[in-house]
Design a protein around this motif. Sequence first.
Motif, short mmCIF file in Angstrom:
data_model
loop_
_atom_site.label_atom_id
_atom_site.label_comp_id
_atom_site.label_asym_id
_atom_site.label_seq_id
_atom_site.Cartn_x
_atom_site.Cartn_y
_atom_site.Cartn_z
N LEU A 110 7.17 -7.68 -15.09
CA LEU A 110 7.95 -7.80 -13.86
C LEU A 110 9.40 -7.36 -14.06
O LEU A 110 10.00 -6.74 -13.18
CB LEU A 110 7.89 -9.23 -13.33
N CYS A 111 9.97 -7.68 -15.23
CA CYS A 111 11.34 -7.24 -15.52
C CYS A 111 11.41 -5.72 -15.64
O CYS A 111 12.39 -5.10 -15.24
CB CYS A 111 11.85 -7.89 -16.81
N THR A 112 10.37 -5.13 -16.19
CA THR A 112 10.32 -3.66 -16.30
C THR A 112 10.25 -3.04 -14.90
O THR A 112 10.94 -2.06 -14.62
CB THR A 112 9.10 -3.22 -17.13
N LEU A 113 9.43 -3.61 -14.02
CA LEU A 113 9.34 -3.09 -12.65
C LEU A 113 10.66 -3.23 -11.90
O LEU A 113 11.04 -2.37 -11.11
CB LEU A 113 8.24 -3.81 -11.87
N ALA A 114 11.37 -4.33 -12.17
CA ALA A 114 12.63 -4.58 -11.48
C ALA A 114 13.79 -3.82 -12.09
O ALA A 114 14.87 -3.76 -11.51
CB ALA A 114 12.93 -6.07 -11.48
N GLY A 115 13.58 -3.24 -13.26
CA GLY A 115 14.65 -2.51 -13.94
C GLY A 115 15.71 -3.42 -14.51
O GLY A 115 16.87 -3.06 -14.65
N SER A 116 15.33 -4.64 -14.88
CA SER A 116 16.26 -5.63 -15.40
C SER A 116 16.58 -5.34 -16.87
O SER A 116 15.79 -4.75 -17.61
CB SER A 116 15.65 -7.02 -15.27
N TRP A 117 17.76 -5.79 -17.29
CA TRP A 117 18.14 -5.64 -18.70
C TRP A 117 17.28 -6.52 -19.59
O TRP A 117 17.19 -6.31 -20.79
CB TRP A 117 19.63 -5.99 -18.88
N LEU A 118 16.65 -7.53 -19.00
CA LEU A 118 15.84 -8.48 -19.77
C LEU A 118 14.49 -7.88 -20.19
O LEU A 118 13.78 -8.47 -21.01
CB LEU A 118 15.63 -9.74 -18.92
N ALA A 119 14.15 -6.73 -19.67
CA ALA A 119 12.83 -6.14 -19.94
C ALA A 119 12.63 -5.85 -21.42
O ALA A 119 11.58 -6.18 -21.99
CB ALA A 119 12.64 -4.87 -19.11
N PHE A 120 13.62 -5.22 -22.06
CA PHE A 120 13.45 -4.84 -23.47
C PHE A 120 13.29 -6.06 -24.38
O PHE A 120 12.34 -6.10 -25.19
CB PHE A 120 14.62 -3.95 -23.92
N PRO A 121 14.16 -7.08 -24.28
CA PRO A 121 13.94 -8.27 -25.13
C PRO A 121 12.59 -8.96 -24.86
O PRO A 121 11.95 -9.46 -25.78
CB PRO A 121 15.10 -9.20 -24.77
N MET A 122 12.17 -8.95 -23.60
CA MET A 122 10.89 -9.60 -23.28
C MET A 122 9.72 -8.82 -23.86
O MET A 122 8.74 -9.41 -24.31
CB MET A 122 10.73 -9.74 -21.76
N VAL A 123 9.80 -7.50 -23.86
CA VAL A 123 8.73 -6.70 -24.46
C VAL A 123 8.67 -6.97 -25.97
O VAL A 123 7.57 -7.14 -26.54
CB VAL A 123 8.93 -5.20 -24.16
N LEU A 124 9.83 -7.03 -26.62
CA LEU A 124 9.84 -7.32 -28.06
C LEU A 124 9.27 -8.71 -28.35
O LEU A 124 8.46 -8.88 -29.28
CB LEU A 124 11.27 -7.23 -28.60
N SER A 125 9.66 -9.70 -27.56
CA SER A 125 9.14 -11.05 -27.80
C SER A 125 7.64 -11.13 -27.47
O SER A 125 6.91 -11.88 -28.11
CB SER A 125 9.92 -12.09 -26.99
N SER A 126 7.18 -10.33 -26.50
CA SER A 126 5.75 -10.31 -26.19
C SER A 126 4.95 -9.73 -27.34
O SER A 126 3.85 -10.21 -27.65
CB SER A 126 5.49 -9.49 -24.92
N VAL A 127 5.48 -8.70 -27.98
CA VAL A 127 4.79 -8.11 -29.14
C VAL A 127 4.72 -9.14 -30.27
O VAL A 127 3.66 -9.33 -30.89
CB VAL A 127 5.50 -6.82 -29.60
N ALA A 128 5.83 -9.83 -30.53
CA ALA A 128 5.83 -10.85 -31.58
C ALA A 128 4.87 -11.99 -31.23
O ALA A 128 4.12 -12.48 -32.09
CB ALA A 128 7.24 -11.40 -31.78
N SER A 129 4.86 -12.39 -29.96
CA SER A 129 3.96 -13.46 -29.54
C SER A 129 2.50 -13.06 -29.64
O SER A 129 1.64 -13.89 -29.91
CB SER A 129 4.26 -13.88 -28.10
N THR A 130 2.22 -11.78 -29.43
CA THR A 130 0.84 -11.30 -29.56
C THR A 130 0.37 -11.45 -31.00
O THR A 130 -0.78 -11.85 -31.26
CB THR A 130 0.74 -9.84 -29.10
#
Length: 188
Positions: free
Chosen positions: A101-121
């Motif tokens: 959702l952050c990526t779709l919205a173009g938020s600055w939070l998208a990149f940190p969330m993608v990194l944390s999602s990879v680590a969480s996976t």
Amino acid sequence: MGTAERRERAADSGGEPLTVAQQAPEAPDRDIAAPGSDRQGTRGLSAWTGEGESAQQPYYKPLWVEEPARRRRMPDPVREAAVRAVLIIAVTLIQAVVAFLCTLAGSWLAFPMVLSSVASTVVATWAALDVWVTRQVWNQRNGVVSAPSSTARALRRERRLTRREQRATERAQERIRRRGGTGRLSHS
């Protein structure tokens, strides 16, 4: 069936509510009279008729009936690992959705969330494997797996030997007590 519908049904069938003796046997509950019992109403007034202490308490059908479990309960360590894994996987999925959702919205939070999602996976994969490994270890230690190399068999053998030795020692001590021995080595 609600109370109003019960009253209507009772009125349609002659005005009297169905009592314990008139009902088919059901699973009794703590506050429900068992079928065929002579238990009187305990509230002072009957639930439907408004009569005094002499009216029998109506029999309510329980909300559910307990059924025996189809499978045995998982061992505690395995269940703990499974709960841990489910929580970690749930957090991982939430992070992935937030990252999307952050990526779709173009938020600055998208990149940190993608990194944390990879680590969480990675962590979620480890948690799922932990459930499998914990289950295998529990089965191995507790003798569920019947293989010649099972460590549980060796542990049971050691426990049996220890119990035999303890019983032999107890029998010897009992034999000494019965003979009246007080620790003497000879009977002179």
